[in-house]
Design a protein around this motif. Structure first.
Motif, short mmCIF file in Angstrom:
data_model
loop_
_atom_site.label_atom_id
_atom_site.label_comp_id
_atom_site.label_asym_id
_atom_site.label_seq_id
_atom_site.Cartn_x
_atom_site.Cartn_y
_atom_site.Cartn_z
N LEU A 275 -14.71 -22.38 4.97
CA LEU A 275 -14.08 -21.75 6.14
C LEU A 275 -12.87 -20.94 5.71
CD1 LEU A 275 -14.09 -24.83 8.57
CD2 LEU A 275 -15.80 -23.01 8.42
N GLY B 289 -8.05 -22.67 6.63
CA GLY B 289 -9.40 -22.84 6.11
C GLY B 289 -9.58 -24.00 5.16
N SER C 175 -11.89 -16.80 13.24
CA SER C 175 -10.69 -17.37 13.84
C SER C 175 -10.59 -18.88 13.57
CB SER C 175 -10.69 -17.13 15.36
OG SER C 175 -11.67 -17.95 15.98
N THR C 176 -9.35 -19.37 13.62
CA THR C 176 -9.12 -20.80 13.44
C THR C 176 -9.76 -21.61 14.56
OG1 THR C 176 -7.08 -20.43 12.22
CG2 THR C 176 -7.32 -22.57 13.28
N GLY D 118 -13.30 -21.91 13.81
CA GLY D 118 -13.41 -22.73 12.61
C GLY D 118 -13.30 -24.21 12.93
N LEU E 92 -10.17 -18.86 7.63
CA LEU E 92 -9.81 -18.75 9.05
C LEU E 92 -8.59 -17.86 9.24
CD1 LEU E 92 -10.44 -22.51 9.89
CD2 LEU E 92 -12.06 -20.60 10.00
#
Length: 499
Positions: free
Chosen positions: A266, A469, A246-247, A250, A268
């Motif tokens: 990342l 990401g 998930s963001t 992240g 995300l």
């Protein structure tokens, strides 16, 4: 009987899955030292697949220490040695295909189709890593500097990679980090989501054990955040944190990495749009939208989250999409005919139902109302969705489709960009030149013309923009992410200095 066949029978029958419910540290299967255990269950019927004693912070620290020591020797291995290990790991996964697919399906709640796709992607990432294992240790010369200076640019391993993978595609999203890390001379400490610890960790550890990977180069930890907190992020030995999820998580990882000057990779959250332009082939757009929205019950970061349709073809699209969604078979994911299986856990089900109920309260039109059958949620379709609404701006991660009407092709692209995310996207049009021009206007890491949004391959720059990401996977981009460059200059002629 070959050794691989023997491992097939010894590992993947019910008894041995129970036996290998352990972490893999320094080449050994280690039971977790926590007083807590975790039951890995089939999301469809809640039957317990295996129970895991969770690893502790001390075991995580030990894994990093051992990985750091093992990496020194692994970095000195030849290209041939690294390729041989990766090929043997690939052989193991290939030979055990049928049993692995069954575990993937049972553990993730994914259909047999989805499990086969995931196994295929896992193999592709592993086989692609074999190709670029020769990218480290060699140098190239570049001109510059005073007379007689020879500049050599080396690409070297980073060191220890911390890998954290999610529940939805645990095997291939783990291998996407592990394979390049090992191929490029790094060592790995890997933590799969405990809900899918077998397919996200145990099977991969078994493959590398079979392949003869030196102890300590790959370590796999079965545990949860309650047990270890941020230990995977803060350990001083890790040089890069690779995370898919998930963001929100992240951002947390990014904050910690920034304070400690660690690299991150990342991938995300997403809010991927499928844009259907006025000249699109509606039938083909519907085919793509049904697959790209409902594969794995919508639990994919690059799933179609918003369907944006030009007003000229809107009614036709909605009618055909709803009819197709209504007919999708649902139920036990291990039945080969099933398309809609269970959501991964009750928490995801509750979130999905909350989205649906809130949208109804907000007056959003329901074109198809889904139903909850155990832990299965059948497709729900909302139409005439406001592009700025909570429903359109949320990553739904469920079989919930939102269809938005656009007054023009230009407005459709504006709506597509109206999100904090920018992972994947798609555009349907018969004018391929126009489609490519518009694709460059979509603020996302990937845009697919006349296809849906769920695409991946080991040789493309996979990754997102904005809140979706940082960094890119895929050959050759991942090579730069997982290595460091060093300048070595050799002065072959005596240099005159000004003082």
């Amino acid at each position: 009987m070959s050794n691989v066949e023997g491992l097939n029978k010894s590992f993947l029958n019910g008894e041995s899955v129970e036996r290998l419910n352990k972490s893999f540290i320094n080449g050994k299967w280690e039971e977790g030292l926590s007083s807590r255990s975790y039951d890995i269950v089939n999301p469809y019927d809640k039957s317990v697949i295996t129970s895991v004693k969770l690893a502790t912070s001390k075991q995580v620290e030990e894994a990093f220490e051992l990985a750091a020591e093992a990496q020194k020797s692994w970095a000195k291995t030849t290209v041939e040695e690294r390729r041989e290990v990766l090929q043997k790991a690939a052989d193991y996964l290939k030979e055990n295909h049928d049993e692995i697919v069954q575990i993937l399906s049972r553990e993730t709640g994914g259909t047999i189709l989805k499990a086969n796709v995931e196994h295929h992607l896992t193999m592709e990432f592993l086989e692609e890593a074999i190709k670029y294992a020769d990218e480290v240790g060699t140098s190239r010369e570049v001109p510059g500097g005073p007379e007689g200076k020879v500049n050599k640019i080396y690409r070297l391993p980073l060191g220890v990679i911390a890998s954290i993978s999610p529940f939805n595609f645990p095997m291939n999203l783990s291998m996407r980090t592990i394979a390049p890390a090992i191929a490029l001379g790094n060592s790995v400490v890997h933590k799969p989501d405990i809900q899918v610890g077998l397919s996200g960790g145990v099977i991969l550890a078994k493959a590398f054990e079979f392949a003869g990977l030196p102890k300590g180069v790959f370590n796999m930890i079965l545990t949860d955040i309650e047990e270890i907190g941020d230990d995977m992020l803060t350990n001083p030995h890790s040089k890069l944190i690779s995370f898919t999820g998930s963001t929100a998580v992240g951002r947390h990882i990014g904050e910690i990495a920034g304070r400690n000057l660690k690299r991150v990779a990342l991938e995300l959250g997403g809010n991927s749009p499928l844009v259907v332009l006025s000249d699109a082939d509606v039938d083909q757009a519907v085919n793509a939208a049904v697959f790209g929205k409902f594969i794995h019950q919508g639990q994919i970061c690059m799933i179609i989250n918003r369907i944006i349709v030009h007003q000229d073809v809107y009614d036709e699209f909605v009618e055909k999409f709803v009819e197709r969604a209504k007919a999708l078979p649902y139920g036990d994911q291990t039945d080969p005919t099933t398309v809609i299986g269970p959501l991964v856990n009750e928490r995801q089900m509750e979130k999905a139902l909350n989205f649906i109920e809130q949208a109804k309260k907000d007056g959003v039109t329901v074109a198809l109302e889904g139903k909850k059958v155990g832990n299965v949620l059948t497709p729900t379709v909302f139409t005439d969705v406001d592009p700025s609404s909570n429903l359109a701006q949320s990553e739904l991660f469920a079989p919930i489709a939102t269809i938005i009407k656009a007054q023009s092709d230009e407005i459709a692209i504006e709506i597509a960009n109206n999100t904090e995310h920018g992972l994947s996207s798609a555009i349907f049009t018969k004018d391929l030149e126009k489609g490519e021009e518009l694709a460059l206007q979509v603020d996302a890491g990937m845009t697919h013309i006349n296809d849906q949004t769920v695409n991946d391959a080991p040789n493309i720059p996979f990754g997102g923009n904005k809140s979706s990401g940082l960094g890119r996977f895929g050959n050759p981009w991942v090579v730069g992410e997982f290595t460091t460059t060093k300048w070595v200059s050799v002065q072959t002629k005596y240099r005159q200095f000004p003082f």
